[in-house]
Design a protein around this motif. Structure first.
Motif, PDB file in Angstrom:
ATOM      1  N   GLU A   9       0.831  -1.203   0.000  1.00 43.60           N
ATOM      2  CA  GLU A   9       0.000   0.000   0.000  1.00 43.60           C
ATOM      3  C   GLU A   9       0.866   1.253   0.000  1.00 43.60           C
ATOM      4  N   GLU A 240      -8.090   1.226  -9.520  1.00 37.48           N
ATOM      5  CA  GLU A 240      -7.546   0.758  -8.244  1.00 37.48           C
ATOM      6  C   GLU A 240      -7.457  -0.757  -8.187  1.00 37.48           C
ATOM      7  N   ARG A 277      -9.142  10.371  -3.435  1.00 37.39           N
ATOM      8  CA  ARG A 277      -9.882   9.374  -2.641  1.00 37.39           C
ATOM      9  C   ARG A 277      -8.998   8.169  -2.341  1.00 37.39           C
ATOM     10  N   GLN A 278      -8.259   7.698  -3.335  1.00 35.19           N
ATOM     11  CA  GLN A 278      -7.382   6.546  -3.115  1.00 35.19           C
ATOM     12  C   GLN A 278      -6.290   6.873  -2.105  1.00 35.19           C
ATOM     13  N   GLU A 281      -7.820   6.883   1.394  1.00 32.99           N
ATOM     14  CA  GLU A 281      -8.090   5.542   1.909  1.00 32.99           C
ATOM     15  C   GLU A 281      -6.806   4.829   2.310  1.00 32.99           C
ATOM     16  N   GLY A 284      -5.512   6.371   5.485  1.00 31.37           N
ATOM     17  CA  GLY A 284      -6.358   5.967   6.613  1.00 31.37           C
ATOM     18  C   GLY A 284      -6.050   4.564   7.078  1.00 31.37           C
ATOM     19  N   ARG A 285      -5.868   3.636   6.136  1.00 32.44           N
ATOM     20  CA  ARG A 285      -5.554   2.255   6.516  1.00 32.44           C
ATOM     21  C   ARG A 285      -4.175   2.168   7.158  1.00 32.44           C
TER      22      ARG A 285
END
Length: 297
Positions: A9, A240, A277-278, A281, A284-285
Motif C-alpha cells: 500500500e 484501483e 480518494r485513493q 483511503e 487511513g488504513r
C-alpha cells in the motif's frame, strides 16, 4: 503478511503522488485542467493526425505559462523534416519545456521523412539533447500492427536516446508483470511510467474519441474494441483494482516502475477526485495499522 500488505500500500500511495495526467488538446481542456489539476502534477499533451502538432504545442505553451510541468507528445510521423523538428525544439525550449514524449504516432502517410520514433530520437541526440528528459512508448499488450519481439527490440534500440518508458494502456495484471520481466531480461533498464486508464465513464470516453476526428476515431475504435468492452462491462474495470493486482510486481526490486501515466480521456476532474480518494483511503488504513500495532504492544 500484514507488513507485506502495508509495504504494498505504501508503493501504491507513492505512485499516486507521482501521477502524470494525459490530456487531448480540445478547446475546453485548458479550463478543465486549471479547475481540477494541482500545479505540482505533470500534464502530458497528446498529438493526433486530425489536429496536427500545432494544437499540442500551443496547449503545452499555455499550460506551462500557468505553471504546470507539461510534456508534449512529439509524434514522429507528424514532423516533416529536420528543419521542422528544430523549430519545434526551439519553441518548446523557449516555453521552458524540459521533458518530451516521442511516439511514432498514427499519421498515415507520414507528414514527411520520419516514419518512426527512432530517427527523431537520434536527431535530438545529435542536436545535443536539448531536453532534460525524453520518453518512449512500451507495449505490455500486443501492438495492433507490430509484433511483440519488434516492440521490445525497438525499446532496446531507443534506450540510448531516452530516459524513460511510458507503457501503453493495459488491463491485464499478468500481461504487465510478464512485460516488465521480459524487457528487464532483455537489458532495457529505463524507468517505467505505468500507463493506466483513469476512472472514465464509457459514454464520455466515446464522446471524447469522436471529437478527436472522424478518421482517427474510427481507427481508434476498430483497433481498441477490447478496451471499450472492458471499460463498459459492469464491474469490469477500475484503476484501483488493476493497481492492487499488480502491487507484488510493482514492489519488486527490479520492476523500475517510478510513476503512473493516467490516460484521462479529458476527464481530469474525475481522475483527480479518484486519486485523492485513493490516497485518503491508503493513508487511513496505514494510520489504523500503526494504531493497532501500538495497542498490540
Amino acid at each position: 503478511m500484514r507488513g507485506s500488505r502495508t509495504e504494498h500500500e505504501g508503493v501504491l500511495a507513492d505512485l499516486l503522488t507521482r501521477v502524470r495526467y494525459e490530456v487531448i488538446p480540445t478547446p475546453s481542456i485548458e479550463e478543465k485542467v486549471l479547475a481540477a489539476v494541482p500545479r505540482h502534477l505533470t500534464v502530458t499533451v497528446t498529438a493526433s493526425p486530425a489536429k496536427g502538432l500545432e494544437a499540442t504545442l500551443a496547449l503545452t505553451e499555455r499550460l506551462r505559462a500557468h505553471g504546470y510541468r507539461t510534456v508534449p507528445h512529439l509524434s514522429a510521423r507528424l514532423i516533416r523534416d529536420e528543419v521542422h523538428l528544430a523549430e519545434i525544439v526551439d519553441r518548446m525550449c523557449r516555453a521552458g519545456v524540459e521533458d518530451v514524449f516521442v511516439p511514432a504516432g498514427d499519421a498515415d502517410p507520414p507528414a514527411g521523412r520520419y516514419d518512426a520514433a527512432l530517427p527523431v530520437l537520434a536527431e535530438l541526440t545529435r542536436a545535443g539533447r536539448p531536453f532534460r528528459r525524453v520518453g518512449i512508448t512500451g507495449y505490455p499488450e500486443s501492438h495492433p500492427a507490430i509484433g511483440d519481439d519488434l516492440t521490445v527490440q525497438a525499446m532496446w534500440d531507443k534506450r540510448v536516446h531516452a530516459g524513460y518508458i511510458v507503457s501503453n494502456l493495459c488491463f491485464d495484471p499478468a500481461a504487465l508483470a510478464t512485460w516488465i520481466a521480459r524487457i528487464r531480461r532483455r537489458g532495457v533498464i529505463l524507468p517505467v511510467q505505468l500507463g493506466v486508464a483513469g476512472p472514465v465513464e464509457t459514454a464520455k470516453l466515446l464522446a471524447t474519441a469522436t471529437r478527436i476526428g472522424v478518421g482517427e476515431s474510427t481507427r481508434f475504435l476498430t483497433t481498441h474494441t477490447s478496451w471499450f468492452a472492458r471499460l463498459a462491462r459492469p464491474g469490469g474495470y477500475s484503476p484501483e483494482r488493476l493497481l492492487r493486482r499488480t502491487t507484488r510486481m510493482l514492489a519488486g526490486p527490479g520492476s523500475g516502475v517510478v510513476g503512473l501515466h493516467l490516460f484521462t480521456f479529458n476527464q481530469v476532474a474525475e481522475a483527480e477526485r479518484w486519486r485523492q480518494r485513493q490516497l485518503g483511503e491508503l493513508c487511513g488504513r496505514s494510520a489504523a495499522h500503526v494504531g493497532s500495532t501500538r495497542s498490540g504492544r
